[in-house]
Design a protein around this motif. Sequence first.
Motif, PDB file in Angstrom:
ATOM      1  N   ILE A 111       0.900  -1.154   0.146  1.00 55.91           N
ATOM      2  CA  ILE A 111      -0.202  -0.068  -0.251  1.00 55.91           C
ATOM      3  C   ILE A 111       0.898   1.262  -0.044  1.00 55.91           C
ATOM      4  CG2 ILE A 111      -1.840   1.199   1.312  1.00 55.91           C
ATOM      5  CD1 ILE A 111      -2.838  -1.207   0.275  1.00 55.91           C
ATOM      6  N   ASP A 112       0.717   2.095  -0.950  1.00 51.61           N
ATOM      7  CA  ASP A 112       1.640   3.329  -1.118  1.00 51.61           C
ATOM      8  C   ASP A 112       1.138   4.187  -0.336  1.00 51.61           C
ATOM      9  OD1 ASP A 112       3.615   2.228  -2.541  1.00 51.61           O
ATOM     10  OD2 ASP A 112       2.484   2.296  -4.633  1.00 51.61           O
ATOM     11  N   ILE A 113       1.934   4.884   0.563  1.00 48.92           N
ATOM     12  CA  ILE A 113       1.531   6.130   1.178  1.00 48.92           C
ATOM     13  C   ILE A 113       2.546   7.322   1.089  1.00 48.92           C
ATOM     14  CG2 ILE A 113      -0.197   4.992   2.968  1.00 48.92           C
ATOM     15  CD1 ILE A 113       2.147   5.536   4.974  1.00 48.92           C
ATOM     16  N   ASN A 114       1.836   8.263   1.464  1.00 47.39           N
ATOM     17  CA  ASN A 114       2.811   9.805   1.350  1.00 47.39           C
ATOM     18  C   ASN A 114       2.788  10.181   2.712  1.00 47.39           C
ATOM     19  OD1 ASN A 114       4.313  11.667   0.418  1.00 47.39           O
ATOM     20  ND2 ASN A 114       2.806  12.525  -1.157  1.00 47.39           N
ATOM     21  N   ILE A 158     -12.514  -9.706   3.300  1.00 48.98           N
ATOM     22  CA  ILE A 158     -11.068  -9.681   2.987  1.00 48.98           C
ATOM     23  C   ILE A 158     -10.434  -9.297   4.224  1.00 48.98           C
ATOM     24  CG2 ILE A 158     -11.013 -10.031   0.588  1.00 48.98           C
ATOM     25  CD1 ILE A 158     -10.438  -7.074   0.486  1.00 48.98           C
ATOM     26  N   GLU A 159      -9.432  -9.975   4.643  1.00 47.33           N
ATOM     27  CA  GLU A 159      -8.395  -9.274   5.808  1.00 47.33           C
ATOM     28  C   GLU A 159      -7.205  -9.076   5.078  1.00 47.33           C
ATOM     29  OE1 GLU A 159      -8.145 -11.545   9.538  1.00 47.33           O
ATOM     30  OE2 GLU A 159      -6.393 -10.520  10.057  1.00 47.33           O
ATOM     31  N   ILE A 160      -6.958  -7.692   5.250  1.00 49.82           N
ATOM     32  CA  ILE A 160      -5.484  -7.313   4.568  1.00 49.82           C
ATOM     33  C   ILE A 160      -4.670  -7.104   5.654  1.00 49.82           C
ATOM     34  CG2 ILE A 160      -4.496  -5.290   3.358  1.00 49.82           C
ATOM     35  CD1 ILE A 160      -7.780  -4.550   2.634  1.00 49.82           C
ATOM     36  N   VAL A 161      -3.509  -7.900   5.732  1.00 48.73           N
ATOM     37  CA  VAL A 161      -2.637  -7.833   6.759  1.00 48.73           C
ATOM     38  C   VAL A 161      -1.302  -7.088   6.368  1.00 48.73           C
ATOM     39  CG1 VAL A 161      -1.124  -9.325   8.292  1.00 48.73           C
ATOM     40  CG2 VAL A 161      -3.462 -10.036   7.568  1.00 48.73           C
ATOM     41  N   THR A 162      -1.084  -6.008   7.061  1.00 52.85           N
ATOM     42  CA  THR A 162       0.235  -5.582   6.611  1.00 52.85           C
ATOM     43  C   THR A 162       1.591  -6.232   7.419  1.00 52.85           C
ATOM     44  OG1 THR A 162       0.568  -3.626   8.335  1.00 52.85           O
ATOM     45  CG2 THR A 162      -0.968  -3.376   6.391  1.00 52.85           C
ATOM     46  N   GLU A 163       2.733  -5.941   6.819  1.00 56.30           N
ATOM     47  CA  GLU A 163       4.009  -6.351   7.535  1.00 56.30           C
ATOM     48  C   GLU A 163       4.040  -5.056   8.712  1.00 56.30           C
ATOM     49  OE1 GLU A 163       5.567  -8.998   7.348  1.00 56.30           O
ATOM     50  OE2 GLU A 163       5.401  -9.693   5.705  1.00 56.30           O
ATOM     51  N   PRO A 164       4.798  -5.388   9.712  1.00 55.28           N
ATOM     52  CA  PRO A 164       5.185  -4.304  10.703  1.00 55.28           C
ATOM     53  C   PRO A 164       6.017  -3.190  10.088  1.00 55.28           C
ATOM     54  CG  PRO A 164       6.287  -6.224  11.277  1.00 55.28           C
ATOM     55  CD  PRO A 164       5.509  -6.442  10.176  1.00 55.28           C
ATOM     56  N   ASP A 165       5.607  -2.498   9.073  1.00 51.91           N
ATOM     57  CA  ASP A 165       6.432  -1.514   8.365  1.00 51.91           C
ATOM     58  C   ASP A 165       5.883  -0.050   8.832  1.00 51.91           C
ATOM     59  OD1 ASP A 165       7.624  -3.529   7.228  1.00 51.91           O
ATOM     60  OD2 ASP A 165       6.658  -2.919   5.195  1.00 51.91           O
ATOM     61  N   ALA A 173      -3.046   5.644   9.910  1.00 49.11           N
ATOM     62  CA  ALA A 173      -4.334   6.408   9.397  1.00 49.11           C
ATOM     63  C   ALA A 173      -3.943   6.539   8.090  1.00 49.11           C
ATOM     64  CB  ALA A 173      -4.290   7.827  10.102  1.00 49.11           C
ATOM     65  N   ALA A 174      -2.748   7.030   7.382  1.00 51.10           N
ATOM     66  CA  ALA A 174      -2.655   7.052   5.777  1.00 51.10           C
ATOM     67  C   ALA A 174      -3.059   5.583   5.308  1.00 51.10           C
ATOM     68  CB  ALA A 174      -1.186   7.528   5.624  1.00 51.10           C
ATOM     69  N   VAL A 175      -2.461   4.672   5.817  1.00 47.34           N
ATOM     70  CA  VAL A 175      -2.617   3.227   5.384  1.00 47.34           C
ATOM     71  C   VAL A 175      -4.228   3.015   5.021  1.00 47.34           C
ATOM     72  CG1 VAL A 175      -2.382   0.752   5.595  1.00 47.34           C
ATOM     73  CG2 VAL A 175      -0.308   2.455   5.931  1.00 47.34           C
ATOM     74  N   ARG A 180      -9.156   2.227   2.292  1.00 45.80           N
ATOM     75  CA  ARG A 180     -10.606   2.615   1.916  1.00 45.80           C
ATOM     76  C   ARG A 180     -10.651   3.289   0.445  1.00 45.80           C
ATOM     77  NH1 ARG A 180     -13.518   6.804   5.767  1.00 45.80           N
ATOM     78  NH2 ARG A 180     -12.070   8.198   4.611  1.00 45.80           N
ATOM     79  N   LYS A 181      -9.842   4.125  -0.004  1.00 47.02           N
ATOM     80  CA  LYS A 181      -9.941   4.646  -1.315  1.00 47.02           C
ATOM     81  C   LYS A 181      -9.998   3.549  -2.411  1.00 47.02           C
ATOM     82  CE  LYS A 181      -7.265   8.176  -2.423  1.00 47.02           C
ATOM     83  NZ  LYS A 181      -6.139   9.282  -2.804  1.00 47.02           N
ATOM     84  N   ILE A 182      -8.883   2.767  -2.162  1.00 45.62           N
ATOM     85  CA  ILE A 182      -8.917   1.633  -3.258  1.00 45.62           C
ATOM     86  C   ILE A 182      -9.954   0.795  -3.146  1.00 45.62           C
ATOM     87  CG2 ILE A 182      -7.425  -0.696  -3.739  1.00 45.62           C
ATOM     88  CD1 ILE A 182      -4.926   0.697  -2.822  1.00 45.62           C
TER      89      ILE A 182
END
Lengths: 487, 95
Positions: A111-114, A158-165, A173-175, A180-182
């Motif tokens: 997931i790309d965030i700024n 669907i469960e979206i699981v991120t790495e601890p990044d 919050a940005a993620v 949500r946008k996607i």
Amino acid sequence: MGMQNRDQYEIVVGLEIHAQLATESKIYAADANLYGNEPNTNVSVITLAHPGTMPKLNKKVMEYAIKMGLACQSNITRLNIFCRKNYFYPDSPKGFQLTQDKTPICVGGKIDINTPTRGEIGIRLNRIHIEEDAGKSIHQANEKDTLIDLNRAGVPLIEIVTEPDIRSSEEAAAVVTEVRKIVRFLGICDGNMEEGSLRCDANVSIMPRGSDRFGNKVELKNMNSIRNVKNAIDHEVDRQIQLVESGEKIISETRTYNPNTGESQGMRTKEELNDYRYFPEPDLSPVEVKEEWLEQIRKDMPVLPAELKVKYMEEYQLPEYDASFLSETRAISDFFNELCQLTTNYKAASNWMMGPVKSWLNEQGADMATFPLTATRMAELISLINDGKVNFTIASQQLFKAMIAEPETSAEKLAKKLKLTVQKDSGFLEEVVDEILKSNPDKVKAYHNGKKNLIGMFMGELMKETKGKADPKTAKETILKKLEQHK
Amino acid sequence: MKIDKDTLHKLAHLARLELREEDGPGMMKDLEEILTWVEQLNEIDTEGVEPITNMSFETNVFRSDEVKNQLPHDSALKNAPKKDEGFFRVPKFLD
């Protein structure tokens, strides 16, 4: 606790985001997938786990999950096996959750965030898997029973699981915002956090800055808005720093955040974490994602916000601010894309979207999907201004609203009917200018004595008299001509 | 395979079963016998054999996304030991 202590710690966050898929029916049964109905009305023998009933997989659930994976650049798992995750709870009549364990549909991706501190970064995904939601348990203070509503049981997730990044609450919050946008763009989830269509759990730990050993993690649950995700993580980080500073240990546990009090409370220690006794679901056959199916799904994918933003900036030469706004929701970008097929004045199109259209939507509390004007009408409006037939002020303040009230009439017809078109007829203008010059003899004198900037005053008067409808170029020429005659 | 008392109690807890103390020894013996019998499967060489998860060997058995076969509300609640006009009722539990 002093905030200076916060700088000595690094915050480590991983998110688990559950998105309810916007299908018509549930994942393993044909009950309606609808929020807000009377309790226990969207149920079937399968959902209620009556003996002898078997699940049957909703094809659309696979397709929606694959879309999310493609959007996140995940690898799509070609052979999918479903698993039982065993636990006893009244909100799940089967005694297990039917989910994916070893073969999540999507593996990896990002997931790309700024971010303000780290720039553009990709938060890596561990996986995205498919599973079913549980029913709702309602605990009321005045009741000695717990009430169970199984309308939600079996709703696809669907469960979206991120790495601890993730390294701050703002990044978390940005993620969530980006996810949500996607999902909204893809049309696979309405992203409504208040109704629980999109839910977020956060695994939070801290470690001394510079360390590479994560501390014990605490799982935060019950965050029903993006603001709460941020607040709950901030609160948890403060709590953990306080514990560490006072020499206490952080216990790995699940805590629930109460947005009303801003406090969190421990739920149960995760001592028996691995006791779900996963095993392959014998009642569902494996799902094979073949190349042609994947290709079909790929073809149905919309252009995603990040890509649109680049297109708007590069191809349409729009500023980043415009491009962000225009790629914010599918409804806005779809409309804008259509509009840009009808006009090449992209900046004007963008200005209309960000100005009058957005203001109107805000005033009405409406969203773009219900905007009454077609892209064709908006293009007509833009071309009327381009051609100098209506000036922008009149168009945005009067014609636009008139069109909304009468969306079936073309912009030009309506402008003529309401007499909002620019007066190019210099005969008419000459009369008006004569009047103005006659009633301002001293200003005319001053002009001829060298105060040439009084031309602006005369223009202003003229626009006032003609209610802004005079074509500025013709108007100026007429004034200059008449001033010479009034020497 | 040997089953000790701790394992027995853990299993009972996971299955949400109440065990009477006097049933313990018999239960342990039964479980041991079952597990020993199943353990015979370990004698088979499964090197290089993909696990089977489904006996039909079919893949991609799907349902189209249509709403049907819902239970009327009354039928849904009919067999519940405790209910009211809208909900199933269960003994109160909290996390």
